[in-house]
Design a protein around this motif. Structure first.
Motif, short mmCIF file in Angstrom:
data_model
loop_
_atom_site.label_atom_id
_atom_site.label_comp_id
_atom_site.label_asym_id
_atom_site.label_seq_id
_atom_site.Cartn_x
_atom_site.Cartn_y
_atom_site.Cartn_z
N ASP A 230 -7.32 4.24 -0.68
CA ASP A 230 -7.15 2.79 -0.82
C ASP A 230 -7.13 2.12 0.55
OD1 ASP A 230 -6.97 2.96 -3.60
OD2 ASP A 230 -4.80 3.27 -3.55
N TYR A 231 -6.47 2.76 1.51
CA TYR A 231 -6.44 2.19 2.86
C TYR A 231 -7.83 2.16 3.47
CZ TYR A 231 -5.78 1.67 7.86
OH TYR A 231 -5.89 1.24 9.16
N ARG B 132 4.12 1.37 -10.26
CA ARG B 132 3.14 0.31 -10.02
C ARG B 132 3.34 -0.83 -11.02
NH1 ARG B 132 0.74 5.13 -9.21
NH2 ARG B 132 0.19 5.35 -11.41
N LEU C 41 0.83 -1.21 0.00
CA LEU C 41 0.00 0.00 0.00
C LEU C 41 0.87 1.26 0.00
CD1 LEU C 41 -2.87 1.30 0.34
CD2 LEU C 41 -2.45 1.20 2.81
N GLY D 215 -0.17 2.71 -3.10
CA GLY D 215 -1.54 3.11 -2.82
C GLY D 215 -1.70 4.51 -2.26
#
Length: 259
Positions: free
Chosen positions: A76-77, A163, A68, A72
């Motif tokens: 997203d979390y 990514r 993450l 991220g």
């Protein structure tokens, strides 16, 4: 020490620390790395083989946290909070900083409303304090706060980890850019060649005109010289014109009256 050198030294430190460890012993390393105030790159740490061994174990949630922080955002979390460990305050701050970097990668103007929603900030003052104190002072972004337009104008932003699949897209983008640049270069060269050709034609045309002007000048000068000589010959012939003094010196004839 500049930010890139500091990043390199921190990455080296955590890679070296994690490499001999296994299982739950890696959890404190993940928490320390994702909480460190000066570390913003995690892909090299994530690539340590011992972290991959956490997949499918009771500690896999901590591996997801490291992923993450590599790729991220805070949103997203929140969307996956039920499957992830609760973050400590330093981790929350770090993830929000990384969220700003994510948006700054692709947008040079970040609306306040969007940032407040993504960062869970309730007012403009709090947002601007965060951008100044936690982002610009940290050296990860530079820009201008525009209160009138309610936006943050990005002038510089540190890059995040690539990514999965992003490298291929970047290579394709660079390949397209190279092809476009080559086509543009060919077009420019053709225009330069055309301009050179037109310049030579203009020079030749100008010389032809100048030559014709010189010919006309010479022709007119020659004609004027011939006309002048012709007049000289006419006035120089004997008997052509009686001299006035000669005429006065001749005795006058006496006229006799007619009877």
């Amino acid at each position: 020490m500049d930010i890139e050198q500091e990043q390199a030294e921190l990455i080296h430190h955590f890679v070296k620390q994690a490499s001999p460890l296994k299982g739950s012993l890696l959890v404190p390393v993940i928490i320390e790395a994702t909480s460190h105030p000066s570390l913003f790159s995690f892909s090299e740490i994530l690539a340590v083989p011992s972290f991959a061994e956490l997949e499918g174990t009771e500690n896999s949630r901590h591996l997801d946290v490291l992923r993450l922080f590599a790729h991220g955002t805070w949103t997203d979390y929140k969307n996956n909070a039920g499957h992830l460990p609760e973050l400590i305050s330093d981790q929350v701050l770090k993830l929000k900083q990384l969220t700003v970097l994510t948006f700054a990668e692709t947008n040079k103007v970040l609306p306040y409303d969007q940032l407040m929603q993504e960062l869970d900030v309730t007012n403009v003052r709090e947002l601007e304090d965060f951008l100044i104190n936690e982002c610009m002072y940290a050296g990860i972004v530079r820009g201008k706060l525009d209160q009138l337009r309610r936006c943050f104008e990005v002038q510089f932003a540190a890059g995040r980890d690539l990514r999965p699949g992003q490298l291929g897209n970047m290579l394709q983008t660079l390949s397209n850019w190279l092809a476009t640049s080559e086509n543009l270069l060919v077009s420019i060269q053709e225009k330069i060649k055309w301009a050179d050709t037109m310049s030579e034609l203009n020079k030749k045309h100008r010389k032809d005109v100048e030559d014709r002007v010189e010919e006309v000048k010479k022709s007119l000068a020659l004609k004027a010289d011939i006309d002048f000589r012709g007049h000289e010959e006419i006035y120089s012939e004997s008997g052509g014109v009686m001299d006035y003094e000669e005429d006065r010196s001749r005795p006058k004839r006496r006229r006799h009256p007619i009877s």
